[in-house]
Scaffold this motif. Structure first.
Motif, PDB file in Angstrom:
ATOM      1  N   SER A  72       0.848  -1.183   0.000  1.00 11.44           N
ATOM      2  CA  SER A  72       0.000   0.000   0.000  1.00 11.44           C
ATOM      3  C   SER A  72       0.888   1.239   0.000  1.00 11.44           C
ATOM      4  O   SER A  72       2.032   1.198   0.451  1.00 11.44           O
ATOM      5  CB  SER A  72      -0.931   0.004   1.219  1.00 11.44           C
ATOM      6  N   LEU A  73       0.351   2.310  -0.536  1.00  9.65           N
ATOM      7  CA  LEU A  73       1.018   3.612  -0.503  1.00  9.65           C
ATOM      8  C   LEU A  73       0.088   4.575   0.201  1.00  9.65           C
ATOM      9  O   LEU A  73      -1.027   4.818  -0.262  1.00  9.65           O
ATOM     10  CB  LEU A  73       1.329   4.110  -1.910  1.00  9.65           C
ATOM     11  N   HIS A  74       0.539   5.082   1.343  1.00  9.66           N
ATOM     12  CA  HIS A  74      -0.269   5.996   2.144  1.00  9.66           C
ATOM     13  C   HIS A  74       0.262   7.409   1.951  1.00  9.66           C
ATOM     14  O   HIS A  74       1.465   7.652   2.082  1.00  9.66           O
ATOM     15  CB  HIS A  74      -0.197   5.594   3.621  1.00  9.66           C
ATOM     16  N   ILE A  75      -0.641   8.322   1.633  1.00  7.87           N
ATOM     17  CA  ILE A  75      -0.277   9.723   1.456  1.00  7.87           C
ATOM     18  C   ILE A  75      -0.924  10.523   2.585  1.00  7.87           C
ATOM     19  O   ILE A  75      -2.151  10.469   2.787  1.00  7.87           O
ATOM     20  CB  ILE A  75      -0.743  10.265   0.088  1.00  7.87           C
ATOM     21  N   THR A  76      -0.101  11.221   3.318  1.00  6.74           N
ATOM     22  CA  THR A  76      -0.565  11.983   4.487  1.00  6.74           C
ATOM     23  C   THR A  76      -0.723  13.455   4.132  1.00  6.74           C
ATOM     24  O   THR A  76       0.102  14.016   3.410  1.00  6.74           O
ATOM     25  CB  THR A  76       0.451  11.842   5.629  1.00  6.74           C
ATOM     26  N   ALA A  77      -1.787  14.049   4.649  1.00  4.79           N
ATOM     27  CA  ALA A  77      -2.009  15.498   4.479  1.00  4.79           C
ATOM     28  C   ALA A  77      -1.820  15.908   3.025  1.00  4.79           C
ATOM     29  O   ALA A  77      -0.927  16.688   2.686  1.00  4.79           O
ATOM     30  CB  ALA A  77      -1.089  16.282   5.400  1.00  4.79           C
ATOM     31  N   SER A  78      -2.670  15.392   2.174  1.00  2.00           N
ATOM     32  CA  SER A  78      -2.503  15.555   0.727  1.00  2.00           C
ATOM     33  C   SER A  78      -2.452  17.032   0.313  1.00  2.00           C
ATOM     34  O   SER A  78      -3.056  17.910   0.939  1.00  2.00           O
ATOM     35  CB  SER A  78      -3.640  14.851  -0.010  1.00  2.00           C
ATOM     36  N   GLN A  79      -1.715  17.252  -0.779  1.00  2.00           N
ATOM     37  CA  GLN A  79      -1.579  18.589  -1.357  1.00  2.00           C
ATOM     38  C   GLN A  79      -2.019  18.533  -2.817  1.00  2.00           C
ATOM     39  O   GLN A  79      -2.062  17.460  -3.431  1.00  2.00           O
ATOM     40  CB  GLN A  79      -0.117  19.052  -1.255  1.00  2.00           C
ATOM     41  N   LEU A  80      -2.318  19.699  -3.381  1.00  2.00           N
ATOM     42  CA  LEU A  80      -2.742  19.734  -4.773  1.00  2.00           C
ATOM     43  C   LEU A  80      -1.702  19.106  -5.687  1.00  2.00           C
ATOM     44  O   LEU A  80      -2.032  18.465  -6.695  1.00  2.00           O
ATOM     45  CB  LEU A  80      -3.033  21.179  -5.201  1.00  2.00           C
ATOM     46  N   SER A  81      -0.436  19.256  -5.333  1.00  2.00           N
ATOM     47  CA  SER A  81       0.651  18.718  -6.156  1.00  2.00           C
ATOM     48  C   SER A  81       0.729  17.187  -6.104  1.00  2.00           C
ATOM     49  O   SER A  81       1.509  16.590  -6.858  1.00  2.00           O
ATOM     50  CB  SER A  81       1.990  19.297  -5.696  1.00  2.00           C
ATOM     51  N   ASP A  82      -0.037  16.584  -5.221  1.00  2.00           N
ATOM     52  CA  ASP A  82      -0.082  15.110  -5.187  1.00  2.00           C
ATOM     53  C   ASP A  82      -0.955  14.544  -6.299  1.00  2.00           C
ATOM     54  O   ASP A  82      -0.959  13.330  -6.534  1.00  2.00           O
ATOM     55  CB  ASP A  82      -0.611  14.611  -3.836  1.00  2.00           C
ATOM     56  N   SER A  83      -1.707  15.386  -6.984  1.00  2.00           N
ATOM     57  CA  SER A  83      -2.536  14.937  -8.105  1.00  2.00           C
ATOM     58  C   SER A  83      -1.626  14.351  -9.186  1.00  2.00           C
ATOM     59  O   SER A  83      -0.775  15.049  -9.740  1.00  2.00           O
ATOM     60  CB  SER A  83      -3.348  16.096  -8.678  1.00  2.00           C
ATOM     61  N   ALA A  84      -1.790  13.072  -9.451  1.00  2.00           N
ATOM     62  CA  ALA A  84      -0.876  12.358 -10.363  1.00  2.00           C
ATOM     63  C   ALA A  84      -1.369  10.925 -10.509  1.00  2.00           C
ATOM     64  O   ALA A  84      -2.338  10.515  -9.871  1.00  2.00           O
ATOM     65  CB  ALA A  84       0.545  12.357  -9.806  1.00  2.00           C
ATOM     66  N   SER A  85      -0.664  10.183 -11.331  1.00  2.00           N
ATOM     67  CA  SER A  85      -0.886   8.742 -11.409  1.00  2.00           C
ATOM     68  C   SER A  85       0.195   8.057 -10.576  1.00  2.00           C
ATOM     69  O   SER A  85       1.369   8.447 -10.639  1.00  2.00           O
ATOM     70  CB  SER A  85      -0.810   8.278 -12.864  1.00  2.00           C
ATOM     71  N   TYR A  86      -0.191   7.060  -9.785  1.00  2.00           N
ATOM     72  CA  TYR A  86       0.751   6.331  -8.934  1.00  2.00           C
ATOM     73  C   TYR A  86       0.829   4.896  -9.435  1.00  2.00           C
ATOM     74  O   TYR A  86      -0.191   4.205  -9.537  1.00  2.00           O
ATOM     75  CB  TYR A  86       0.316   6.391  -7.470  1.00  2.00           C
ATOM     76  N   ILE A  87       2.046   4.490  -9.751  1.00  2.00           N
ATOM     77  CA  ILE A  87       2.254   3.212 -10.415  1.00  2.00           C
ATOM     78  C   ILE A  87       3.035   2.273  -9.499  1.00  2.00           C
ATOM     79  O   ILE A  87       4.091   2.650  -8.970  1.00  2.00           O
ATOM     80  CB  ILE A  87       3.022   3.397 -11.743  1.00  2.00           C
ATOM     81  N   CYS A  88       2.514   1.088  -9.314  1.00  2.00           N
ATOM     82  CA  CYS A  88       3.182   0.040  -8.544  1.00  2.00           C
ATOM     83  C   CYS A  88       3.917  -0.873  -9.536  1.00  2.00           C
ATOM     84  O   CYS A  88       3.346  -1.280 -10.560  1.00  2.00           O
ATOM     85  CB  CYS A  88       2.148  -0.747  -7.761  1.00  2.00           C
ATOM     86  N   VAL A  89       5.164  -1.177  -9.243  1.00  2.00           N
ATOM     87  CA  VAL A  89       5.983  -1.993 -10.139  1.00  2.00           C
ATOM     88  C   VAL A  89       6.674  -3.074  -9.318  1.00  2.00           C
ATOM     89  O   VAL A  89       7.279  -2.777  -8.283  1.00  2.00           O
ATOM     90  CB  VAL A  89       7.058  -1.134 -10.846  1.00  2.00           C
ATOM     91  N   VAL A  90       6.589  -4.307  -9.758  1.00  2.00           N
ATOM     92  CA  VAL A  90       7.264  -5.398  -9.060  1.00  2.00           C
ATOM     93  C   VAL A  90       8.382  -5.931  -9.948  1.00  2.00           C
ATOM     94  O   VAL A  90       8.172  -6.210 -11.125  1.00  2.00           O
ATOM     95  CB  VAL A  90       6.289  -6.526  -8.690  1.00  2.00           C
TER      96      VAL A  90
END
Lengths: 113, 113
Positions: B74-92
């Motif tokens: 899991s990826l937890h983002i704390t106290a989100s900001q406008l700049s966190d708007s993006a695509s988050y990609i998990c890679v194994v």
């Protein structure tokens, strides 16, 4: 700071043309990669190289070839461009250590008309 | 078949709120798990890399967890900001060489004010 530079941000070509996409990295990375990114499909590996003049096919190599004559430069070649090769192309590089991250360029958005 | 599944596909949250993105994988042999952030029109940027023995890793307001037994991250983002708007990609990453990378299709996060 690591820099991976792709030669063009946007490129428009015609079907049947031979297209060259260039990528240069400045961190002496051993590995270099070419991906294409399409909506709903994510990143797919086309080719990668782990050393000068060495190359390995990725998941979707058909219609593409690559060249790595110098360590810092990795070229992707579309032998005879087709409309289904319209896509975002991303180059990446990394050290040989498998626990080191890949560093990506900002991509080339290629349109084949 | 090696696969990486991410959920949700997209997410909208208010600025200042926390959120958690999920990644499930069926990859063997496992080498490491990576999270990348991709801003619109840019290449992915590495956030964290975790090996088999690591179960938590932080990068500023981003905290990744790994449960190798259940093959979940899991990826937890704390106290989100406008700049966190993006695509988050998990890679194994699979295998000894680490060049076999299996990409998830990403979670698109929109942070609104």
């Amino acid at each position: 700071d690591v820099k991976v530079t792709q030669s063009s941000r946007y490129l428009v070509k015609r079907t049947g043309e031979k297209v060259f996409l260039e990528c240069v990295q400045d961190m002496d990375h051993e590995n270099m990669f070419w991906y294409r990114q399409d909506p709903g499909l994510g990143l797919r590996l086309i080719y990668f190289s782990y050393d000068v003049k060495m190359k390995e096919k990725g998941d979707i190599p058909e219609g593409y070839s690559v060249s790595r004559e110098k360590k810092e430069r990795f070229s992707l070649i579309l032998e005879s461009a087709s409309t289904n090769q319209t896509s975002m192309y991303l180059c990446a590089s990394s050290f040989a250590d498998r626990n080191q991250p890949q560093h990506f360029g900002d991509g080339t958005r290629l349109s084949i008309l | 078949k090696n696969q990486v599944e991410q959920s949700p596909q997209s997410l909208i949250i208010l600025e200042g709120k926390n959120c958690t993105l999920q990644c499930n994988y069926t990859v063997s042999p496992f080498s490491n798990l990576r999270w990348y952030k991709q801003d619109t029109g840019r290449g992915p940027v590495s956030l964290t890399i975790m090996t088999f023995s690591e179960n938590t890793k932080s990068n500023g307001r981003y905290t990744a967890t790994l449960d190798a037994d259940t093959k979940q991250s899991s990826l937890h983002i704390t106290a989100s900001q406008l700049s966190d708007s993006a695509s988050y990609i998990c890679v194994v990453s699979a295998g000894q060489a680490g060049t076999a990378l299996i990409f998830g299709k990403g979670t698109t996060l929109s942070v609104s004010s």
